[in-house]
Design a protein around this motif. Structure first.
Motif, short mmCIF file in Angstrom:
data_model
loop_
_atom_site.label_atom_id
_atom_site.label_comp_id
_atom_site.label_asym_id
_atom_site.label_seq_id
_atom_site.Cartn_x
_atom_site.Cartn_y
_atom_site.Cartn_z
N PHE A 1 -31.54 -10.10 -19.99
CA PHE A 1 -31.21 -8.70 -19.64
C PHE A 1 -32.95 -8.19 -20.79
O PHE A 1 -33.24 -8.55 -21.84
CB PHE A 1 -30.15 -8.37 -20.62
CG PHE A 1 -29.08 -8.77 -20.03
CD1 PHE A 1 -27.99 -7.81 -20.05
CD2 PHE A 1 -28.59 -9.34 -18.92
CE1 PHE A 1 -26.54 -7.61 -19.12
CE2 PHE A 1 -27.29 -9.53 -18.26
CZ PHE A 1 -26.87 -8.97 -17.94
N ASP B 1 -31.72 2.82 -11.20
CA ASP B 1 -30.60 2.55 -9.39
C ASP B 1 -31.04 3.52 -8.99
O ASP B 1 -30.56 3.13 -7.48
CB ASP B 1 -29.38 1.41 -9.80
CG ASP B 1 -29.55 0.15 -10.18
OD1 ASP B 1 -30.31 -0.48 -10.97
OD2 ASP B 1 -28.28 -0.15 -10.53
N ALA C 1 -30.38 -4.36 -16.81
CA ALA C 1 -29.96 -5.94 -16.22
C ALA C 1 -30.92 -6.60 -15.35
O ALA C 1 -31.17 -5.47 -15.08
CB ALA C 1 -28.75 -6.10 -16.10
N ASN D 1 -32.03 -3.62 -12.22
CA ASN D 1 -32.33 -2.53 -13.28
C ASN D 1 -33.26 -1.57 -12.49
O ASN D 1 -34.52 -1.71 -13.19
CB ASN D 1 -31.78 -2.39 -14.13
CG ASN D 1 -29.88 -2.61 -13.91
OD1 ASN D 1 -28.67 -2.98 -15.20
ND2 ASN D 1 -29.26 -2.35 -12.49
N PRO E 1 -24.32 -9.55 -14.64
CA PRO E 1 -25.28 -8.20 -13.23
C PRO E 1 -24.59 -8.17 -12.67
O PRO E 1 -25.20 -9.58 -11.26
CB PRO E 1 -26.41 -8.28 -13.88
CG PRO E 1 -27.26 -9.82 -13.99
CD PRO E 1 -25.91 -10.60 -14.20
N HIS F 1 -24.19 -7.22 -8.23
CA HIS F 1 -25.20 -7.04 -7.30
C HIS F 1 -25.07 -6.21 -5.59
O HIS F 1 -24.53 -7.53 -5.81
CB HIS F 1 -26.89 -7.52 -7.34
CG HIS F 1 -28.00 -6.50 -5.85
ND1 HIS F 1 -27.92 -5.54 -5.56
CD2 HIS F 1 -28.27 -7.16 -4.83
CE1 HIS F 1 -28.29 -4.84 -4.79
NE2 HIS F 1 -29.18 -6.26 -4.24
N THR G 1 -26.13 -2.66 -9.05
CA THR G 1 -26.42 -3.37 -9.84
C THR G 1 -26.08 -3.06 -11.00
O THR G 1 -26.49 -2.28 -12.09
CB THR G 1 -27.66 -5.08 -10.05
OG1 THR G 1 -28.51 -4.11 -8.99
CG2 THR G 1 -27.67 -5.78 -10.91
N ALA H 1 -23.68 -4.13 -14.51
CA ALA H 1 -23.54 -5.79 -16.01
C ALA H 1 -21.63 -5.76 -16.35
O ALA H 1 -22.01 -4.93 -17.06
CB ALA H 1 -24.18 -5.97 -17.17
N CYS I 1 -23.71 -12.62 -8.92
CA CYS I 1 -24.77 -12.08 -10.29
C CYS I 1 -26.30 -12.53 -9.87
O CYS I 1 -27.36 -13.08 -9.17
CB CYS I 1 -24.23 -13.82 -11.37
SG CYS I 1 -25.00 -13.43 -12.60
#
Length: 511
Positions: A274, A290, A306, A309, A441, A443, A467, A469, A493
């Motif tokens: 991160f 994002d 994360a 992002n 994270p 997605h 995405t 976390a 993830c």
């Protein structure tokens, strides 16, 4: 946004791929170039200032270009490395497009043949020279030669991507990177990534329009024992030593004039750690995340990224001096991580002799509401057609990489299994439950989601993200609309070693 005629038109790329098969019929012709290209350059015209990556712009609604991935030698702080990267660059070129555009990308895999040719288990990292390209955050078809992550583009093969953006596609920061399961983390950890900017929302704000714009891609390329990664071993430990780069530079200088406000587009394109960001001594305002504008400019102390992002920051230079851009020390789940100095930010007089001519000069932070991306309207309670729970887990399984298997709902990834089946037009609320001691994270492809709460605490902004976390031992609730596109895609993830070892599911949206 639900318009069956528009959805029918947008289906353009037919379902020409089944499972992970490669399509020779699409691999032969390539596209003639139709785009505007810009070299890497400092937005202030200064030789020792951090340069924006090279850019490829669409022209008259089309971006037609070649894109190759090959093993390229680069010098990193840790020594010479052979990296699997796009167009020989750290990062790859920035793609700059607009809603409604069509991207036609003639992709070539110029890497050498794999040494391991037998696939034993899809959730054990494998075949690092087989690849494809994912357009992270794009709301486009997941089928055929569009954003199809089930493709296996083998060494020496070519493939023509045709990606059609809807006319009302959300504007903002996106990116592209490899997404062939089994080799994702090795390739992204090599540095295979590039920003994609869809223009049209924040750029319309007068105060932001006056700002110098920086495109900043954070990466942490990792070299293998002999210069190239042949195993995920150097990537696996979360606290493995990583030298973080911005636009391929180690601890670069970033210049900003006294009293100036700059617009920074920041992408976290590294593989695992991160990245909270601090810039003490300067004013920071978050205006987008994002790809989507915040409700208003938010003054912040830290921006929390994360892997995967992106953030839009307005940065104001105050007193002349040198200020470190830092990732402070923090705990990622149970793992403490050290502070990282990412860059030196130099605040200089606005009449500095090395400055270029005719530069923009941002002076004001937008006041009041920022414009919204029109397609992203709040999802109300009465829209919900279904609820799901997704449990994120990890277990010890002998024979897996490090004897570790990551799971969703107790199962590792299986490319043949549909984990979620829904219909175009459905609207669902999902609860993500993290049973592991690590944050994940998560997605999801194709359709963005609206974050409702984290650890039971509602987020009054109800931000749209792709995405999010999920805290260690915590929960996230989000809502999403399955709009415009049918087909199969994935949720996973974005700590990429977790994805490659099982933390991914298939989502099948039926017409």
């Amino acid at each position: 946004m639900r318009n069956i005629n528009r959805r029918t038109i947008l289906k353009g790329a037919a379902a020409l791929v089944v499972g992970g098969s490669f399509l020779p019929a699409l691999a032969s012709r390539g596209f003639g170039a139709s785009a505007k290209t810009l070299p890497a350059k400092s937005p202030l015209g200064m030789a020792d200032d951090l340069a924006n990556p090279p850019e490829i712009h669409s022209v008259n609604g089309e971006l037609r270009t070649d894109l190759a991935m090959a093993i390229t030698k680069k010098f990193l702080p840790a020594g010479e490395a052979a990296l699997r990267i796009f167009e020989g660059g750290l990062p790859g070129p920035t793609l700059r497009i607009r809603p409604g555009d069509v991207m036609e990308i003639a992709f070539a895999n110029n890497m050498p043949p794999n040494e391991d040719t037998t696939l034993v288990n899809p959730n054990i990292p494998n075949q690092f020279n087989t690849t494809n390209v994912h357009y992270h955050g794009f709301h486009v078809s997941p089928k055929g030669n569009s954003d199809n992550v089930y493709l296996n583009i083998e060494p020496g093969q070519k493939f023509n991507y045709i990606v059609k953006l809807p006319e009302d596609h959300p504007a903002g920061n996106y990116w592209y990177h490899p997404h062939r399961h089994g080799s994702v983390s090795a390739q992204v950890a090599s540095g295979a990534a590039g920003m994609a900017i869809i223009e049209g929302t924040l750029e319309s704000v007068p105060e932001i329009k006056q700002c110098v714009e920086r495109v900043m891609v954070i990466q942490a390329p990792i070299r293998g024992i002999d210069g190239i990664l042949t195993s995920e071993q150097p990537i696996w430990p979360l606290d493995a030593e990583r030298d973080f780069l911005i636009n391929g530079q180690y601890k670069p200088r970033i210049y900003i004039r006294e009293g100036e406000i700059q617009h920074w587009r920041v992408l976290h394109a590294a593989d695992a750690q991160f990245f909270p960001l601090r810039l003490d001594g300067l004013d920071l305002y978050e205006v987008g995340f994002d790809g989507n504008p915040r409700p208003k400019a938010e003054k912040i102390e830290e921006s929390h990224l994360a892997p995967g992002n992106r953030v839009n920051l307005l940065v104001k230079g105050l007193k002349p001096g040198v200020y470190p851009l830092m990732r402070p020390a923090f705990d990622q789940g149970k793992q403490p991580l050290p502070e990282v100095e990412l860059a030196e930010v130099h605040v200089i007089p606005d009449d500095h002799p090395k400055l270029g001519a005719n530069l923009l000069f941002g002076r004001s932070v937008p006041q009041g509401a920022l414009p919204k991306n029109k397609m992203l309207k709040d999802i109300t309670d009465d829209e919900i057609t279904g609820h799901r729970k997704m449990v994120l887990g990890v277990s010890e399984v002998k024979g897996f990489f490090h004897d570790t298997e990551f799971t969703i709902n107790g199962k590792p990834f299986d490319p043949r299994r549909d984990d979620v089946v829904a219909k175009v037009g459905d609207v669902e609320e999902w609860t993500l439950i993290n049973t592991t001691p690590f944050p994940h994270p998560i997605h999801i492809h194709v359709n963005p989601f609206q974050v409702m709460s984290i650890n039971g605490v509602p987020d009054p902004r109800k931000p749209w993200q792709d995405t999010v976390a999920v805290p260690a031992g915590g929960t996230v609730v989000f809502r999403t609309r399955f709009e415009d596109f049918d087909g199969r895609y994935v949720m996973h993830c974005h700590i990429l070693p977790h994805e490659d070892t099982g933390m991914m599911i298939n989502v099948n949206i039926e017409a």
